[in-house]
Design an enzyme around this catalytic site. Structure first.
Site, PDB file in Angstrom:
ATOM      1  CD  GLU A 105      39.420  63.966  -6.429  1.00 35.93           C
ATOM      2  OE1 GLU A 105      39.864  64.602  -5.462  1.00 35.93           O
ATOM      3  OE2 GLU A 105      40.126  63.253  -7.170  1.00 35.93           O
ATOM      4  CE  LYS A 164      43.689  65.282  -3.957  1.00 40.21           C
ATOM      5  NZ  LYS A 164      42.602  64.836  -4.820  1.00 40.21           N
ATOM      6  CG  HIS A 202      39.103  62.199 -12.968  1.00 37.39           C
ATOM      7  ND1 HIS A 202      38.834  62.172 -11.624  1.00 37.39           N
ATOM      8  CD2 HIS A 202      39.082  63.489 -13.345  1.00 37.39           C
ATOM      9  CE1 HIS A 202      38.661  63.408 -11.208  1.00 37.39           C
ATOM     10  NE2 HIS A 202      38.815  64.229 -12.233  1.00 37.39           N
TER      11      HIS A 202
HETATM   12  C1  MEV Z   1      43.500  62.427  -7.643  1.00 37.96           C
HETATM   13  O1  MEV Z   1      42.602  62.986  -6.724  1.00 37.96           O
HETATM   14  C2  MEV Z   1      44.396  61.409  -6.959  1.00 37.96           C
HETATM   15  C3  MEV Z   1      45.500  60.801  -7.830  1.00 37.96           C
HETATM   16  O2  MEV Z   1      46.283  61.844  -8.408  1.00 37.96           O
HETATM   17  C4  MEV Z   1      46.324  59.921  -6.951  1.00 37.96           C
HETATM   18  C5  MEV Z   1      47.568  59.368  -7.608  1.00 37.96           C
HETATM   19  O3  MEV Z   1      48.113  59.969  -8.536  1.00 37.96           O
HETATM   20  O4  MEV Z   1      48.029  58.311  -7.113  1.00 37.96           O
HETATM   21  C6  MEV Z   1      44.889  60.033  -8.975  1.00 37.96           C
END
Ligand code: MEV
Length: 438
Positions: A87, A283, A396
């Site tokens: 990722e 997650k 991201h």
């Molecule tokens: C993405 O892999 C993980 C997030 O969604 C975690 C979160 O929202 O705290 C960015």
């Protein structure tokens, strides 16, 4: 036209790799797939053989990026933490959080307990009230019979720590369980635990047949299964960061530290109370946890299953981390179960798992628990920090841009021009497509 497989194939595992590839390609793929499969073979045959030994029916390797997040200070020691993940922005986020906390006291970690569990389930026709009277005799027997299996682990500081006998009337009136506590020193211990449990099962059966203290009716005992439990609520580590709020400046986006701490705590509280948010929040934690667990050759499925059971231990699925803002001090902590090993399993067999452990200074299992928890907390900190300040997509998508460009087969020139065009702008798939005119 690719034909769907018509007939059952027998003896697939007995075919050599080239034959398996040929079969798969003929049955399901375009002929060009053979080249792709071959492309991912390792150049060194002896290492390839090691990999082929890990699993069955192998046709090639499936590589994942292996990176390191430097500047992790955990209990005063500096680590470059190995991370395996596909990722975008996970390693970058962990690195940024590690660097941020490096100048604010670093991460702290303590192992609260390191006990594993195993179960033997059986059917028994005795009365529930009789089990207390029989447990001592049973334990003495099973321990004596499994001495050879546990001796080496005991010498390393592990072994069987206790046995309890439970009635499970919710399954059936005659359903019982031996719950066995284990110490497994620096190994994850799955094989050790399962071997001992199966021996316990066999001895349980023998005891039922031979013991003079059982009535005729009580001799009716049938072992159903013997296996470790991946629920490890007593194999738990806590990691935390803490500093005065006045030190929590975020230079890049100029957010006031008190405002930031307030919004951050608020966001974590939402994840404590709302399951939809908690799952996403956790997650984010597991993005960091799994990456280190995989890099060190540990079992990420076991870690995942245990973490989510732990997150739901009071009946509601909640955030694994908590945040406190007290007396102008910000504290962010993560408590999670981690059944890890630094010996046994893949840890020495997989050359990169071994390298990861070498890079971490050959930690004990407990030290590795602290490193993994710190990586999870760092990841969580970075995600929530972005969420309550810039939003997640800015960072991201910047990281993901290369993947988008790859999907458009962009040339070097186009890559440079796209990066320059989107500097400081919001990046989206549609935006990049428009810019490239695809
Ligand atoms: C993405 O892999 C993980 C997030 O969604 C975690 C979160 O929202 O705290 C960015």
């Amino acid at each position: 036209m690719i034909k769907p497989q018509q007939q059952q194939i027998n003896g697939f595992s007995k075919l050599d790799k080239a034959q398996r590839r040929a079969w798969l390609t003929e049955q399901f793929l375009d002929p060009s797939a053979r080249l792709i499969l071959k492309q991912f073979d390792l150049p060194d045959d002896s290492i390839q053989q090691v990999f082929d030994g890990f699993s069955e029916n192998t046709i090639t390797n499936f590589p994942l990026p292996y990176g390191v997040a430097p500047n992790f200070v955990i209990n005063g020691k500096t680590y470059a933490v190995p991370m395996v993940t596909e990722e975008s922005s996970v390693v970058a986020a962990a690195s940024a959080a590690a660097k941020y906390w490096m100048t604010r006291g670093g991460f702290h970690a303590e192992v609260i307990a390191a006990e594993k569990l195993g179960q033997v389930h059986f059917r028994w026709s005795g009365r529930p009230a009789r089990r207390a009277a029989l447990l001592d005799e049973l334990c003495t027997r099973v321990r004596a019979q499994t001495k050879d299996l546990t001796q080496r682990m005991e010498a390393r500081g592990g072994g069987v720590r206790g046995v309890t006998w439970k009635h499970l009337p919710e399954v059936a009136d005659d359903c019982y369980q031996l719950l066995i506590k284990f110490g497994t020193a620096d190994s994850m211990g799955a094989n050790f635990i399962n071997t001992v449990l199966e021996a316990y099962g066999a001895e349980l059966q023998t005891w039922a047949a031979e013991s003079g203290s059982l009535t005729e009716e009580e001799r009716d005992l049938e072992v159903i299964m013997a296996i470790l439990s991946n629920h490890t609520p007593n194999c738990v580590v806590r990691a935390w960061v803490s500093c005065p709020i006045s030190e929590m400046a975020l230079p890049k986006n100029g957010v006031d530290p008190h405002e930031f701490a307030r919004r951050f705590r608020y966001a974590v509280e939402i994840a404590r109370q709302d399951t939809y948010r908690a799952v996403t929040h956790n997650k984010g934690i597991m993005n960091g946890v799994d990456a280190v667990v995989i890099a060190t050759g540990n079992d990420f499925r076991a870690v995942e299953a245990a973490a989510h059971a732990f997150a739901a231990q009071d009946g509601t699925y909640r955030s694994l981390s908590r945040c406190r803002v007290e007396h102008d001090r910000f504290t962010f902590e993560l408590t999670l179960p981690l059944a890890l090993g630094t010996v046994g399993g893949l840890t020495k067999l997989h050359p990169l798992a071994k390298l990861s452990l070498d890079a971490l200074g050959q930690p004990s299992a407990e030290e590795l628990m602290g490193v993994v928890a710190a990586a999870g907390l760092a990841q969580n900190f970075a995600a929530v920090r972005s969420l309550v300040t810039t939003g997640i997509q800015q960072g991201h998508m910047r990281m993901h841009l290369q993947n988008i460009l790859t999907s458009f087969h962009a040339s070097e020139e186009e890559r440079g021009a796209t990066a320059a065009h989107f500097a400081g702008k919001t990046i989206s798939y549609a935006g990049v497509r428009g810019f490239l005119g695809r």
